[in-house]
Design a protein around this motif. Sequence first.
Motif, short mmCIF file in Angstrom:
data_model
loop_
_atom_site.label_atom_id
_atom_site.label_comp_id
_atom_site.label_asym_id
_atom_site.label_seq_id
_atom_site.Cartn_x
_atom_site.Cartn_y
_atom_site.Cartn_z
N HIS A 113 4.59 -0.88 -11.46
CA HIS A 113 3.19 -0.85 -11.03
C HIS A 113 2.60 0.55 -10.85
CE1 HIS A 113 3.34 -5.18 -10.32
NE2 HIS A 113 4.52 -4.96 -9.77
N VAL A 114 3.41 1.60 -10.87
CA VAL A 114 2.89 2.93 -10.56
C VAL A 114 3.12 3.93 -11.69
CG1 VAL A 114 3.05 4.88 -8.95
CG2 VAL A 114 3.23 2.53 -8.08
N LEU A 115 4.36 4.06 -12.12
CA LEU A 115 4.71 5.12 -13.07
C LEU A 115 4.04 4.91 -14.41
CD1 LEU A 115 8.48 5.38 -12.16
CD2 LEU A 115 6.58 6.78 -11.30
N GLY A 116 3.51 6.00 -14.94
CA GLY A 116 2.77 5.94 -16.19
C GLY A 116 1.32 5.54 -16.02
N LYS A 117 0.92 5.17 -14.81
CA LYS A 117 -0.45 4.74 -14.54
C LYS A 117 -1.19 5.73 -13.65
CE LYS A 117 0.99 -0.09 -14.99
NZ LYS A 117 1.05 -1.42 -14.36
N ALA B 65 -4.49 -6.74 3.56
CA ALA B 65 -4.58 -5.42 4.18
C ALA B 65 -5.65 -5.38 5.26
CB ALA B 65 -4.88 -4.37 3.12
N SER B 66 -6.65 -6.25 5.17
CA SER B 66 -7.63 -6.43 6.24
C SER B 66 -8.31 -5.14 6.65
CB SER B 66 -6.98 -7.07 7.47
OG SER B 66 -6.42 -8.32 7.15
N GLY C 288 7.04 -11.90 -1.19
CA GLY C 288 6.21 -12.65 -0.27
C GLY C 288 4.73 -12.35 -0.45
N PRO C 289 3.88 -13.00 0.35
CA PRO C 289 2.42 -12.85 0.19
C PRO C 289 1.93 -11.41 0.29
CG PRO C 289 2.92 -14.72 1.61
CD PRO C 289 4.23 -14.01 1.37
N TYR C 290 2.47 -10.64 1.23
CA TYR C 290 1.97 -9.29 1.43
C TYR C 290 2.20 -8.41 0.21
CZ TYR C 290 1.36 -4.61 3.40
OH TYR C 290 0.95 -3.32 3.62
N MET C 291 3.44 -8.37 -0.26
CA MET C 291 3.74 -7.50 -1.40
C MET C 291 3.11 -8.03 -2.68
SD MET C 291 5.14 -4.77 -0.38
CE MET C 291 5.17 -4.18 -2.08
N ASN C 292 3.07 -9.34 -2.87
CA ASN C 292 2.46 -9.86 -4.09
C ASN C 292 0.98 -9.55 -4.15
OD1 ASN C 292 4.79 -10.85 -5.25
ND2 ASN C 292 4.56 -12.91 -4.41
N GLN C 293 0.29 -9.65 -3.01
CA GLN C 293 -1.13 -9.32 -3.00
C GLN C 293 -1.34 -7.82 -3.18
OE1 GLN C 293 -3.64 -11.42 -0.15
NE2 GLN C 293 -2.03 -12.93 0.12
N GLN C 294 -0.46 -7.00 -2.63
CA GLN C 294 -0.57 -5.56 -2.84
C GLN C 294 -0.36 -5.22 -4.32
OE1 GLN C 294 1.02 -1.27 -1.02
NE2 GLN C 294 2.02 -3.16 -0.39
N VAL D 288 -3.32 4.59 -1.78
CA VAL D 288 -2.40 4.71 -0.64
C VAL D 288 -1.65 3.40 -0.51
CG1 VAL D 288 -2.24 5.12 1.83
CG2 VAL D 288 -3.93 6.38 0.47
N LEU D 289 -0.32 3.45 -0.62
CA LEU D 289 0.49 2.25 -0.75
C LEU D 289 1.47 2.12 0.41
CD1 LEU D 289 1.26 2.61 -4.56
CD2 LEU D 289 -0.65 1.40 -3.47
N ASP D 290 1.85 0.89 0.68
CA ASP D 290 2.81 0.58 1.75
C ASP D 290 4.01 -0.11 1.11
OD1 ASP D 290 4.23 -0.14 4.01
OD2 ASP D 290 2.88 -1.81 4.53
#
Length: 356
Positions: free
Chosen positions: A262-266, A33-34, A200-206, A178-180
């Motif tokens: 990754h989101v619901l319930g959290k 995300a830099s 890929g790398p972007y989504m896995n790191q997110q 805040v998510l992409d």
Amino acid sequence: MPDQFSSGIGRREVLAGAAGVVAGLSLVGLTPASAVPAEVPKFAPARGRNVRVLVTGDAGTGSRTQWAVADAAREYHARQPFSLAVGLGDNIYETGPDGPDDEQFATKFENPNAGLDFPWAMVLGNHDTSAIFPGDGGWLARGNHEVAYHAKSQRWWMPSRYYSLRVPEQNPVVEFFVLDINPLAAYIPPFLDPYWAVDGPYMNQQRAWLDTALAESTAQWKIACTHQPYLSNGPHGNAGNYEGLPIEPINGVHAKRFFEDHVLGKVSFLLSGHDHTLQVLEPTPATVGTRQIVSGAAGKTSSGHPRTGPNAALFETQNELGFMVMDLTANSANLKVVTVDPATGASTEVFDRRLG
């Protein structure tokens, strides 16, 4: 891995909370995300442990309708000041900016929001990442122009493509995540660039960042902010059935899995735009206690388009402009819906309820 930023901005790795701390609000951004440090003084949120949030989305038209909603928000702010705003994507219609110095940042964000002098936590939308046709999400790297603009604006907060904000910094009442998810919901999927791929790398790191950030958060209220919703009764519909299409992946099946894994319930609330509607939906078994809220009517409405979803709603309108107001304390979460008449600019509070 090559840097995904354009416009000459190099990779600036920032440890959690190490940059952008301003008077009770901190940002967290991790590679890829830099996080981008600000080059100008940033507006600070209102002090105190009562946090009032302007919830708005799909605003960036530069049209009289955007100005009408902004005028109503200014009038509300004069009476009951906001601590900060959340902008839920499609910030620069119709195809996103051409660079961090694009005049559209002035005409479609700064000028309409003059006087709303507090942080605006911005989310990337599909129109912000257009390639061939408006809203196709096919040029994901285009969103980096909006990240770069964080360095230039006092209001605009997008220090990275995904990040969190804690208010206040110490013993936070709320933390916004805040998510992409544009790589998971683009109408032109990123088949040719593995960096943006579903796994890929972007989504896995997110994903890894989000799992850790949620687990470590000490905030009373955890709130996820995305452009595309998990549930919606508007024309775009529910994740996994976006646009009523049976075609993967453009039906949002990968977005659906992301939300569920990754989101619901959290988080207590999921704030989204995308549909140009105002919706306060009821939790379902699938949302595991998370309530979906859609606020995407700050520049356009869905008037004339079909209502698609069967989701139970406490409130919804498909054909009115407006915004929402979320009041958060350590012990309560209250939501108001304000509609705006584009002809007269008159605003009306049409919903007011404690949700937590």
